[in-house]
Motif scaffolding. Structure first.
Motif, PDB file in Angstrom:
ATOM      1  N   ALA A 183      14.144  10.995  49.026  1.00  0.00           N
ATOM      2  CA  ALA A 183      13.763  10.026  48.079  1.00  0.00           C
ATOM      3  C   ALA A 183      12.560   9.427  48.863  1.00  0.00           C
ATOM      4  O   ALA A 183      11.533   9.117  48.242  1.00  0.00           O
ATOM      5  N   TRP A 184      12.741   8.918  49.951  1.00  0.00           N
ATOM      6  CA  TRP A 184      11.927   8.031  50.708  1.00  0.00           C
ATOM      7  C   TRP A 184      10.418   9.201  50.816  1.00  0.00           C
ATOM      8  O   TRP A 184       9.377   8.638  50.528  1.00  0.00           O
ATOM      9  N   SER A 186       9.558  11.413  49.037  1.00  0.00           N
ATOM     10  CA  SER A 186       8.928  11.422  47.826  1.00  0.00           C
ATOM     11  C   SER A 186       8.117  10.403  47.475  1.00  0.00           C
ATOM     12  O   SER A 186       6.794  10.594  46.869  1.00  0.00           O
ATOM     13  N   ALA A 187       8.550   9.444  47.614  1.00  0.00           N
ATOM     14  CA  ALA A 187       7.704   7.840  47.418  1.00  0.00           C
ATOM     15  C   ALA A 187       6.367   8.054  48.051  1.00  0.00           C
ATOM     16  O   ALA A 187       5.282   7.773  47.687  1.00  0.00           O
ATOM     17  N   LEU A 189       4.883  10.898  49.236  1.00  0.00           N
ATOM     18  CA  LEU A 189       4.010  11.877  48.591  1.00  0.00           C
ATOM     19  C   LEU A 189       3.306  11.382  47.354  1.00  0.00           C
ATOM     20  O   LEU A 189       2.011  11.884  47.128  1.00  0.00           O
ATOM     21  N   LEU A 190       3.885  10.534  46.768  1.00  0.00           N
ATOM     22  CA  LEU A 190       3.507  10.066  45.360  1.00  0.00           C
ATOM     23  C   LEU A 190       2.151   9.269  45.599  1.00  0.00           C
ATOM     24  O   LEU A 190       1.421   9.182  44.711  1.00  0.00           O
TER      25      LEU A 190
END
Lengths: 353, 532, 347
Positions: A183-184, A186-187, A189-190
């Protein structure tokens, strides 16, 4: 009385397998053959790829290098490093998986179980995001701390309280840790397009475009850790008889677990840094090897090394050949080889959870 | 001289004291057995002696030295433990397993030396496993597997060997096989042996000394003749036992049998219902056939026991007639109706089954567990009818669980837990009850407890009871009818007095036995002749 | 002993054709959770770029207010909040169903491979077909198809849950590999919406989304509650289940169908949102007690609360706007690790 016991065993005869005269010699020859096979498959990896190269040119590129030949340069500069890398990463991951399965006594043990791969991925992504690094040689220095921290957290959460780190607790904590770091990641990457662009190529799992400097950075980790793992066979043998039996035989099981987990972290961290997360080598190889070699880890470990090396080199070659002129990353190929294996394993018998 | 000693030893898990102030000496060259009811701390004590657990207080002295001050290797060279939790790794052969016992004698990276190989050969020879040295451990029979593990312990070459319930799961023939080996190791090799055993009679037949424990303390300590007495057993287990002294048999010694509270032992001869009629049944898992062409009748309204050695197909038969397991071929009639024609729910109103390997979810109370047994009688709208409530109360009372109704099942003792599962089966209110080894892991008082309830259900409520039993003497006492199986076939059937006879025991288990008469009930009492 | 009884206070309601035992504690918890959920929704709807009071929101909801307010409240905020709540419910209920059938607290639709199946189809749809209007349908079909494949591949004398988990992991890793392959084969601007989708978000939900998702939840819920009774008995093991006359495979198939439908509809409209399905059932059981129909409902409402809270947090209280899936993962996982730590150290 002795006859009574003999009569007992006659009544319930167990299938007797005749042992070869010298099992050790046979196993040793088998190992040599396997090593030869792995070497041969590595040579194939030099010969085949998106650019058609003749066997002769591939041979010359290694032994009589001519700088002016484009084909030879491709072989020498691109294929030799990636083949060596695939060879050692495959072997290293396979050995790490074998050690994990031995230590946790969990048939599904895999370096990703301890959250090691996810930790390394997170470390690398953070570094790309914060410092804008872009080469695998730099990745190594961030993959290690990530892998180490993740596995230490997982290990300590799993080992608090009575009973210590059981396979189930380790798996549970590892899965949760992986999701958390995912999840981290992903954050991050966003928030950054550049990071996403780099990470997407790295996170699919590939040995393409790695040059020799990467090799030199990772060898000091992978080689000694692999060697050390290969020497753990005796300990794993005893540990596989159950915690209590191992302790009754005078083994310091805590220490053996710590050391072997540390080695697994080093191996996985280095592999992930170089090639991204590649699954299934660590899971499938020990199973294949055990079904051939038997229960002795002193043989399973070296066999695993060469099998894993052969597997990953071949997967890499196949990925280059089937999608010419571009290529399919080795991580994808491994998933397509490994997943059916896992499914077959699940279907064949009840794997204790 | 005392080889191993403890001084005021106390062991506790968290704050729960399991072994309390224990001081004892183990003399060299003897067989010492520790017995006691479930949860008395006997296994814990053994594990502390073997340095697996650290004591809370006190010391364990090995030849005068504190084992926790010694190196692990030094301890492992002087004593070995066969743990109950020992697992044989996949595909390991017997000789590989035995070679692993050499661990404490090897240095890091040192291959097996000549000395190690000799020790392995000798261990295999002593355990009579030489002919099976290359067999896979997974493929051995229970008794052979246990002998392979003991050989592993032998290869460790320790003067002291500790065995934690080495005969669990084994049938009477395999028990004898293992006990003979233990005896021989002591008598011929001079090994000192400390064992935890479940079965008092086994302990009496093999030991030089028995330590009886209860609630973490020693109740009695001495020779079998001193310990296997009516008084000691009654303080130990809380039941009255009959003790038989058999001097004219080999071995001479003592044999005990607990008394029941019900007046069981009087056989009923007339079935009140047709019961089960099984014809040409084939049972098995997938391609593996266990029984073929099995035809038998199990009388209704009586207590029937199925006995036989390990892996003879008795549990499979029970599961197949209870439709827990698919049959491969054949017909099963229960009170004249074909079992497979019934719907799941209808069948569950006709027969209930108490199986093995049930799971216990967290925080489930006894009452919740028992209530779950009412499922086949409930509908979407009727989830808690007066009848449900009445039956639950009845079952709780019958199994003496009223006091425990709000306690989570996980915190019950073994005997209480088994009673709770049994209550769940009887609350289904079915005319037929199938029980698969209901007394495994229970100590004698809990066994008697449970079987007394079974008996009442049959005599007072006319239920048909079919149970697989491990213990032949309990089967003889509680069953009206006994079916003995071997290799998937029926070897003998009939009244207990017809089945529990030396010839049948020889044919089914391959053991010599002597049959006495149970003082309490007049039923046959089988004493295996252990030939030691 | 008596205190223990008072703690799990139950009342039995009984008439000639009807009898049920109601756990008062669970009922009170459900009422409390509903109240909290309503308050939370009202609060969440006042937040945003346009500052609105509760009164304005209330009026606008019933069609009273200026056009801008109406647009913000009725077309932008309500659908999003309603979607968050309904998806949260669907995830929590499906998680509870999967956990009770597998008798394994680790299992959730994301681990069993359903989400990854939806993801690969959705990513292909976004990157290759480049069509957003039929996206939920495509993702839904992807999820259902994957679930069917997993079920069939695990069938061998019945589909044992353990086997399903392993087969699910295998299938998931294959579909993940395909997803990764698609993501590296196309230019960055083309894959960006797909990457955002894979993180799980409820941007731009419409009333259509709300209607479809709540329809699925409303239809599934009664069946799910009914199945909790046999599931309770099933937690005692396969043998006990069979001897109690519960058709094991049928019940399992029913639970899997409902669980999959719920998981698939939520992944179709919101993308793969991690941890709600895994974590909320645990929280629900910890607060309300062992599984039952009431606890299932409670878990659903708790799921709604958690997802709405996470979405509100992701939208309004972080320096950058993040997809809700990132927030549930980043906050949920440490909480779960903490739970794990506590339960381990207590043993």
């Amino acid at each position: 009385m002795a006859s009574a016991v003999a009569a007992q065993s006659e009544q319930t005869p167990a299938p007797v397998r005749r042992a070869p005269k010298s099992r050790t010699a046979l196993m040793f020859i088998g190992l040599l053959v396997l090593a030869g096979l792995a070497a041969l498959l590595s040579l194939f990896s030099l010969r085949f790829g998106s650019l058609p190269v003749t066997t002769r040119e591939a041979w010359d590129a290694v032994f009589r290098y001519n700088v002016d030949s484009y084909e030879q340069t491709i072989v020498r500069e691109m294929r030799v490093p990636r083949t060596i890398i695939a060879f050692f990463i495959g072997g290293g991951l396979a050995v790490a998986g074998t050690v994990m399965q031995g230590v946790t006594r969990n048939p599904l043990g895999d370096p990703s179980i301890l959250g090691v791969s996810a930790g390394a991925s997170f470390g690398v992504t953070t570094a790309i995001f914060l410092f804008g690094i872009s080469t695998p040689a730099q990745f190594v220095w961030f993959a290690f701390p990530g892998a180490a921290v993740a596995s230490v957290v997982v290990y300590s959460i799993a080992s608090v309280g009575r009973g210590g780190p059981t396979p189930v607790r380790l798996a549970l904590a590892g899965v949760v840790m992986s999701s958390l770091l995912g999840a981290w990641t992903s954050a991050l990457l966003l928030m950054s397009e550049q990071t996403l662009d780099l990470v997407r190529f790295w996170s699919v799992g590939s040995v393409a475009g790695r040059n020799l400097s990467v090799l030199w950075t990772m060898m000091p980790f992978i080689l000694p850790a692999t060697l050390a793992c290969l020497l753990m066979g005796h300990q794993l043998n005893v540990l596989s008889m159950g915690e209590e039996s191992a302790r009754a035989l005078g083994m310091n099981t805590q220490r053996v677990r710590m050391i072997s987990s540390g080695l697994v972290v080093i191996l996985t961290g280095a592999s992930v840094a170089v090639a991204g997360p590649i699954g299934f080598v660590g899971l499938a190889t020990p199973h294949i090897v055990r079904s051939i070699v038997g229960a002795d880890y002193r043989w399973i470990l070296p066999y695993s090394f060469f099998t894993g090396a052969a597997l990953l080199t071949t997967a890499d070659t196949v990925g280059r050949v089937i999608a010419r002129p571009s290529e399919i990353q080795v991580g994808v190929v491994m998933a397509f080889v490994g997943a059916p294996f896992l499914i077959a394993l699940a279907r064949r018998r009840t794997v204790a959870s | 001289m005392s080889y191993l000693a403890t001084d005021n030893l106390a062991i506790a898990y968290d704050n729960h004291v399991v072994v309390d102030g224990m001081s004892l000496q183990i003399t060299e060259g003897t067989i010492t057995t520790i017995i006691g009811p479930n949860g008395c701390g006997k296994s814990t004590l053994l594990r502390a002696l073997a340095r697996i657990l650290a004591p809370k207080q006190g010391t364990v002295l090995l030849q005068g030295q504190d084992i926790h001050a010694m190196s692990t290797t030094a301890v492992a060279r002087n004593m070995g433990l066969l743990s109950q939790q020992a697992e044989s790794p996949d595909r390991i052969t017997v000789s590989e397993l035995v070679a692993r016992g050499r661990y404490p004698h090897q240095k890091f990276l040192q291959p097996l030396t000549k000395k190690d190989l000799d020790a392995v050969d000798k261990a295999l020879d002593l355990a009579d496993m030489t002919s099976l040295r290359d067999a896979a451990v997974d493929e051995l029979s229970g008794g052979q597997r246990q002998r392979a593990w003991i050989a592993m312990l032998l290869a460790q070459e320790t003067p002291l060997m500790m065995l934690d319930e080495p005969t669990t799961y084994l049938d009477v023939a395999h028990e004898i096989e293992v006990m003979q080996l233990v005896r021989r190791l002591n008598r011929e090799e001079g090994r000192t042996i400390v064992m935890v055993l479940h079965d008092i009679n086994q302990a009496a037949s093999v030991s030089d000394r028995i330590i009886a424990m209860r609630d973490g303390r020693i109740v009695a300590d001495g020779s079998p003749d001193d310990v296997v007495t009516i008084e000691v057993l009654s303080t130990l287990y809380g039941v009255h036992c009959d003790v038989y002294q058999h001097d004219h048999h080999m071995p001479r010694g003592r044999f005990c049998m607990p008394r029941s509270n019900s007046n069981c032992g009087a056989c009923l001869f007339a079935p009140s219902r047709p019961g089960f009629a099984v014809s040409e049944l084939q049972t098995g898992y997938g391609k593996r056939v266990i029984s073929q062409d099995l035809s038998l009748t199990i009388p209704g309204g009586l207590v029937t026991a199925i006995i036989g050695p390990n892996a003879c197909g008795k549990s499979t038969l029970l599961k197949t007639i209870g439709r827990l397991q698919k049959r491969a071929a054949g017909q099963i009639l229960l009170d004249n109706t074909e079992v497979s024609k019934e719907s799941h729910r209808k069948l569950a109103r006709k027969l209930a089954m108490l199986g093995q390997g049930a799971l216990i979810p967290d925080r489930l109370t006894v009452e919740d567990l028992v209530t779950a047994g009412r499922y086949p009688r409930q509908s979407v709208w009727q989830r808690c009818s007066l009848e449900d409530e009445r039956m639950v109360e009845w079952a709780l009372e019958k199994c003496r669980l009223l006091e425990l109704r709000d306690i989570p099942v996980e915190s019950l003792s073994g005997g209480q837990r088994q009673r709770a599962w049994f209550a769940m089966s009887i609350v289904q209110d079915t005319p037929t009850l199938l029980l698969d080894e209901p007394t495994t892991f229970l100590d004698i008082s809990a066994q008697i407890d449970l079987l007394d309830i079974v008996w009442q259900l049959n005599r007072d409520h006319g239920k048909t009871i079919v149970m697989v039993l491990h213990d032949l003497n309990l089967a003889a006492r509680y069953a009206d009818y006994i079916i003995a199986m071997k290799d998937g076939r029926i070897a003998a059937q009939g009244l207990p007095t017809e089945v529990i006879v030396p010839e049948v025991m020889q044919a089914v288990y391959g053991i010599e036995s002597s049959i006495l008469t149970d003082q309490a009930t007049g039923m046959p009492l089988m004493i295996p002749l252990r030939g030691m | 002993m008596t205190s223990f009884r008072q703690l799990s206070e139950t009342r039995t309601f009984r008439t000639s054709w009807f009898s049920h035992r109601i756990n008062l504690k669970v009922m009170m918890l459900i009422a409390l959770a509903i109240a909290i959920l309503i308050l939370l929704m009202l609060w969440a709807i006042t937040l945003g770029a346009v500052d609105l009071s509760i009164r304005e929101v209330w009026n606008a909801t019933w069609g009273d207010g200026d056009r801008k307010t109406l647009l913000v409240v009725r077309t932008l905020r309500w659908p999003r909040i309603a979607t968050a709540v309904v998806i949260g419910m669907a995830l929590a209920i499906s998680g509870m169903l999967f956990q009770s059938i597998a008798r394994n607290p680790l299992v959730s639709p994301d681990i069993i491979g359903i989400n990854s199946g939806a993801t690969v189809v959705a990513v292909a749809w976004l990157v290759i077909v480049r069509n957003t209007s039929q996206l939920p349908l495509a993702a839904f079909l992807g999820a259902i198809l994957t679930a069917a494949i997993i079920y069939l591949l695990s069938w061998r004398n019945g589909a044992s849950p353990d086997r399903m988990i392993l087969v699910g992991i295998g299938v998931a890793s294959m579909t993940q590999a395909v997803t990764a392959l698609i993501l590296v084969r196309f230019p960055l601007e083309q894959i960006r919406p797909a990457v955002v989708w894979t993180m799980g978000s409820i941007y731009g939900s419409t009333w259509r989304d709300v209607v479809i998702t709540s329809l699925v939840v409303l239809v599934s819920l009664p069946f799910a509650i009914l199945l909790m009774q046999p599931l309770r008995a099933m937690s005692l093991g396969d043998n006990v289940t069979r001897s109690l006359g519960i058709p094991l495979e049928m019940t399992r198939l029913g639970v899997i169908l409902i669980g999959c439908a719920l998981a698939a509809v939520s992944v179709a409209f919101a993308g793969p949102i991690g941890f709600v399905a895994l974590m909320v059932p645990h929280m629900a059981r910890m607060i309300a007690g062992p599984q039952s129909g009431g606890v299932l409902v409670f878990s659903g409402i708790l799921g709604g609360i958690i997802l709405l809270l996470s979405d509100t947090l992701a939208l309004h209280f972080l320096p950058v706007v993040l997809p809700v899936g990132v927030v549930t993962g980043a906050i949920g996982a440490p909480y779960f690790l903490f739970l794990l730590y506590r339960s381990n150290s207590r043993m």
